[in-house]
Scaffold this active site. Sequence first.
Site, PDB file in Angstrom:
ATOM      1  N   HIS A 224       0.824  -1.206   0.000  1.00 10.90           N
ATOM      2  CA  HIS A 224       0.000   0.000   0.000  1.00 10.90           C
ATOM      3  C   HIS A 224       0.862   1.260   0.000  1.00 10.90           C
ATOM      4  O   HIS A 224       0.528   2.261  -0.644  1.00 10.90           O
ATOM      5  CB  HIS A 224      -0.921   0.001   1.226  1.00 10.90           C
ATOM      6  CG  HIS A 224      -2.121  -0.876   1.075  1.00 10.90           C
ATOM      7  ND1 HIS A 224      -2.755  -1.471   2.146  1.00 10.90           N
ATOM      8  CD2 HIS A 224      -2.797  -1.281  -0.018  1.00 10.90           C
ATOM      9  CE1 HIS A 224      -3.773  -2.184   1.709  1.00 10.90           C
ATOM     10  NE2 HIS A 224      -3.818  -2.082   0.405  1.00 10.90           N
TER      11      HIS A 224
ATOM     12  N   CYS B 118      -3.677  -2.956 -15.741  1.00  6.56           N
ATOM     13  CA  CYS B 118      -4.145  -1.928 -14.804  1.00  6.56           C
ATOM     14  C   CYS B 118      -3.471  -2.059 -13.441  1.00  6.56           C
ATOM     15  O   CYS B 118      -3.819  -1.356 -12.508  1.00  6.56           O
ATOM     16  CB  CYS B 118      -5.670  -1.985 -14.646  1.00  6.56           C
ATOM     17  SG  CYS B 118      -6.273  -3.505 -13.889  1.00  6.56           S
TER      18      CYS B 118
END
Length: 553
Positions: free
Chosen positions: A187, A485
């Site tokens: 993250h 993506c």
Amino acid sequence: MKIQGTPVVPGVAYGPAVLAREEVPAAAIEAFASVTFPDAAAALSAYDDAAAAVADGFAAKAMSVSGAAAEVLAASAGLARDKGMRSLVRKQLNAGEQLLPSLQIAVEHFAGMFTQMGGLMAERVTDLRDIERRITARLVGVAEPGVPVPVDPSVLLAKDLAPSDTALLDPSLVLALVTGLGGPTSHTAIIARQLGIPCVVGATGAGRIADGTWVLVDGTTGLVVTGADPEESRTLAADDAVRRDAIAGWSGPAATADGVHVKLLANVADVPTAQTAAHAPVEGVGLFRTELSFLNRADEPSVEEQAAIYADVLAAFGQGRHVVARTLDAGSDKPIGFATHKGEENPALGVRGLRLSFDNPDLLDRQLDAIASASASSGVETWVMAPMVATVAEAGEFAAKVRERGLKPGVMIEVPSAALQAARMLEVVDFLSIGTNDLTQYTMAADRMATDLAHLTDAWQPAVLQLIAMTAAAGVTARKPVGVCGEAAADPLLACVLVGLGITSLSMAPAAVRPVGAQLGRVTMADCRRAAEAALAALDPEAARIAVRDALA
């Protein structure tokens, strides 16, 4: 001293080191040890107040940012409020344990459980430790630990950073980010890409750098250097700043130097990120993470609620540009109260993504109805793809539902079985989109947050590139689009490799669009193919990067 880490966001920076404060002062913890509560209920009440304050802090931060940052902050708020954590703290208090040890035992229990689960859940251990420190700080009456705000532009060093810290970094004051732990798909790395801050992760040994030491950081090679020649380092950083200024003027559309068009798209999660992306030189959205409207909801939003949110996102792009919406990607590290299965032994390999619809098909049907309604009201061409598809049968059933609503169906290639059957997938769907984060994790059987395995959780791995090549080749044969993506699309060097493999579109955070577009404009299609061949022939990610840089020189 030279430290080799994993490059995440390209760029060169030189500045004084600022160290993140990671722990609550020991003196405050020792002083709190003498505090007594009338009974276990009073101690639990103190825990509730502290946990609520931490959760509210996360929620407030989530409101001030958008995209991936908002998503992970909202998830952290939910984790701070977790009833299972509270229940375990209460159990320890009722057994006669003191409050801080009770919190520590509860956190250790869940940290061990998350680690054992592996995959994306292991990544939540960093968030969990962050929450423990923040609740502890609230209890003992000191400021929550975190990242200091530099007075002057600096290089931020940390053992690891929780998303709550990374999300609020100021790119005008943080020249570069270096962490000792973490992988290229963590993250922290994802948010650093969104912010456009040069970043190196997994730089073991960075903790030995003292506060105030001048540090040279190369986010392209992953090299972190202390003791470098100041004049030469400033020149390298200045040259890179000139390069980035030139990139900032790139306005698209993307094409190679010999005129081969490459579609660049944006990843968005909500209305603010869609509005930001709409002003970037992109041709639409390659990944609309629809689950943001579901996070921290105890109940499922109605079709009308969902449609209103989706319509606002679509409207940001207007007619002439298309939007690819991903259906609910919940489970694993993104639990949703009304949908996620409880008590899974390994949720990263469990019921997540499309699999949530297997025993709850109405959940998917209602979301597709909402997307169709938003597409009709906005007039924007809308494609829909499902995450975590593993079989051709799953792809076919999903495609039928999407076509019934007049939309264009596709699936994400995240599971190796889907890549191996890409040609057959394209017999039943209209497009494929490769999610390189999960594809890499599942291909290499390596947790994304395992620093010791960062070399495996790298999309430059030849095995991962082979699966991408196989998928892209299937698209060329079927004459159907195949995009990427995942985070790999935001790497300018890797973008050339992907295009050389036959990928037709790249979707990324808006901050990465101009660097990728500018890089593609400097090379020909023949250069990209040579780069792809060099990457596939390499034995490891570092060798692949070097080989590609040489091929494109």
